[in-house]
Design a protein around this motif. Structure first.
Motif, PDB file in Angstrom:
ATOM      1  N   ASN A 129     -13.498  -8.182  30.305  1.00  0.00           N
ATOM      2  CA  ASN A 129     -13.559  -8.496  28.905  1.00  0.00           C
ATOM      3  C   ASN A 129     -12.383  -9.568  28.577  1.00  0.00           C
ATOM      4  OD1 ASN A 129     -11.077  -7.078  27.395  1.00  0.00           O
ATOM      5  ND2 ASN A 129     -12.031  -5.644  29.134  1.00  0.00           N
ATOM      6  N   HIS A 130     -12.502 -10.238  27.483  1.00  0.00           N
ATOM      7  CA  HIS A 130     -11.407 -11.078  27.081  1.00  0.00           C
ATOM      8  C   HIS A 130     -10.330 -10.455  26.287  1.00  0.00           C
ATOM      9  CE1 HIS A 130     -13.141 -14.726  28.708  1.00  0.00           C
ATOM     10  NE2 HIS A 130     -14.491 -14.194  28.360  1.00  0.00           N
ATOM     11  N   GLY A 131     -10.349  -9.101  25.965  1.00  0.00           N
ATOM     12  CA  GLY A 131      -9.314  -8.609  25.008  1.00  0.00           C
ATOM     13  C   GLY A 131      -8.220  -7.711  25.854  1.00  0.00           C
ATOM     14  N   PHE A 132      -7.172  -7.461  25.246  1.00  0.00           N
ATOM     15  CA  PHE A 132      -6.049  -6.989  25.807  1.00  0.00           C
ATOM     16  C   PHE A 132      -6.159  -5.266  25.911  1.00  0.00           C
ATOM     17  CE2 PHE A 132      -2.690 -10.520  25.647  1.00  0.00           C
ATOM     18  CZ  PHE A 132      -3.567 -11.316  26.390  1.00  0.00           C
ATOM     19  N   ARG A 133      -6.839  -4.679  26.615  1.00  0.00           N
ATOM     20  CA  ARG A 133      -6.971  -3.142  26.879  1.00  0.00           C
ATOM     21  C   ARG A 133      -5.462  -2.506  27.113  1.00  0.00           C
ATOM     22  NH1 ARG A 133     -12.154  -1.560  27.852  1.00  0.00           N
ATOM     23  NH2 ARG A 133     -11.359   0.499  27.448  1.00  0.00           N
ATOM     24  N   ASN A 134      -5.367  -1.530  26.441  1.00  0.00           N
ATOM     25  CA  ASN A 134      -4.250  -0.687  26.777  1.00  0.00           C
ATOM     26  C   ASN A 134      -4.380   0.205  28.094  1.00  0.00           C
ATOM     27  OD1 ASN A 134      -2.192   1.552  26.883  1.00  0.00           O
ATOM     28  ND2 ASN A 134      -1.704   1.361  24.751  1.00  0.00           N
ATOM     29  N   ILE A 135      -3.893  -0.087  29.292  1.00  0.00           N
ATOM     30  CA  ILE A 135      -4.370   0.564  30.516  1.00  0.00           C
ATOM     31  C   ILE A 135      -3.818   1.882  30.461  1.00  0.00           C
ATOM     32  CG2 ILE A 135      -4.379  -1.900  31.692  1.00  0.00           C
ATOM     33  CD1 ILE A 135      -1.803  -0.994  32.819  1.00  0.00           C
ATOM     34  N   VAL A 136      -2.681   2.163  29.920  1.00  0.00           N
ATOM     35  CA  VAL A 136      -2.364   3.519  29.732  1.00  0.00           C
ATOM     36  C   VAL A 136      -3.075   4.465  28.898  1.00  0.00           C
ATOM     37  CG1 VAL A 136      -0.388   5.280  29.230  1.00  0.00           C
ATOM     38  CG2 VAL A 136       0.070   3.162  30.402  1.00  0.00           C
ATOM     39  N   ALA A 137      -3.759   3.955  27.951  1.00  0.00           N
ATOM     40  CA  ALA A 137      -4.403   5.005  26.995  1.00  0.00           C
ATOM     41  C   ALA A 137      -5.650   4.941  27.474  1.00  0.00           C
ATOM     42  CB  ALA A 137      -4.405   4.585  25.425  1.00  0.00           C
TER      43      ALA A 137
END
Length: 295
Positions: A129-137
């Protein structure tokens, strides 16, 4: 005690997924059984954890506090279980990575294909995807971003060369519009905009030269949130597009797209794999990092 642990895991999954349907699918249980487990947990604790409506759910203050308190504990348990694969003959397990579609195609799959053939018990799951995911959450093992966009508290490993942006359009477009000589000339052109998933705003085109950086807010008839469609629009002669040069490379080489403002496009840090500094990497994850690392 066992029931409490199962119900707490159910709660954490529902809270993170934001949906009983998705959480039930992930846990491999029915939605009514999952709802009953959460209700039972709330009854035993004598406090409401999740507010449900017919369309959505949200955590109460108590639910937020509980998630913060125990969510990472379950992650740590899962990580330790994965570490036990060191005792096996071959590394195994699933590595989850979130990244952009282009870097998945151009870097990740080519570099990781030999690893998959050598280690058949390693599984890879990609979230493109083109979004910035919160990899921890969102419980990803790692993410991929451009080097200058990664938080300082993350471990960052370079996986690709420096990049340059490129402003391009078709020969047909430039036959109808004079080519720009400076970034400021772009305001008189039909430019193909990018809607940023993270902020919801339009991407401001960034240029750099010896005289310093120049940012330009462009206008045009088309706006996309995916780079592939921007490339297609440029090929169709619908305007000037601005993306990392690698996304246009074959079309520039074969003359379908013409690059302009090259002297204004300075190199910048390329793609990096990043992950939390506190993460205890599994053998499978360490192999993925080593396969992707630029040497």
């Amino acid at each position: 005690m066992k029931r409490n642990l199962n119900d707490l895991l159910s709660f954490v999954t529902v809270a993170r997924e934001g949906s009983f349907t998705r959480a039930a699918a992930q846990l491999g249980v029915t939605q009514p059984a999952l709802s009953q487990a959460i209700t039972g947990l709330e009854n035993r604790m004598k406090i409401r954890l999740i507010t449900r409506t017919t369309r959505s759910l949200s955590l109460t203050a108590a639910g937020e506090r509980l998630l913060q308190a125990i969510g990472n504990r379950f992650d740590e348990i899962e990580s330790e279980l994965e570490m036990l694969t060191e005792l096996r003959d071959k590394p195994a397990g699933t590595v989850r990575i979130t990244c952009g579609p282009n870097v998945l195609q151009s870097i990740l799959l080519p570099k990781l294909a030999p690893l998959l053939r050598e280690y058949p018990d390693i599984n890879l799951e990609f979230d493109a995807n083109h979004g910035f995911r919160n990899i921890v959450a969102d419980r990803f093992d790692a993410g991929v971003r451009l080097g200058d966009t990664i938080d300082k508290d993350m471990i960052a490993v370079p996986i690709g060369p420096p990049l340059r942006m490129a402003a391009v359009a078709s020969a047909d477009y430039f036959s109808r519009h004079p080519a720009p000589h400076t970034p400021h000339d772009l305001v008189r052109h039909n430019c193909i905009n990018m809607r940023q998933a993270s902020s919801g705003g339009l991407y401001v085109w960034e240029f750099d030269q010896d005289t310093g950086p120049v940012n330009v807010r462009v206008n045009g008839q088309l706006t996309f949130n995916t780079s592939a469609h921007m490339v297609d629009a440029a090929l169709a002669g619908l305007g000037i597009a601005f993306l990392p040069a690698e996304e246009f490379a074959p079309h520039i080489e074969e003359g379908r797209l013409i690059q302009v403002l090259e002297s204004w496009c300075a190199p910048f840090p390329g793609y990096y794999l990043y992950y939390p500094s506190r993460k205890q990497p599994s053998p499978a994850f360490r192999l993925v990092v080593d396969a992707l690392r630029v040497t």
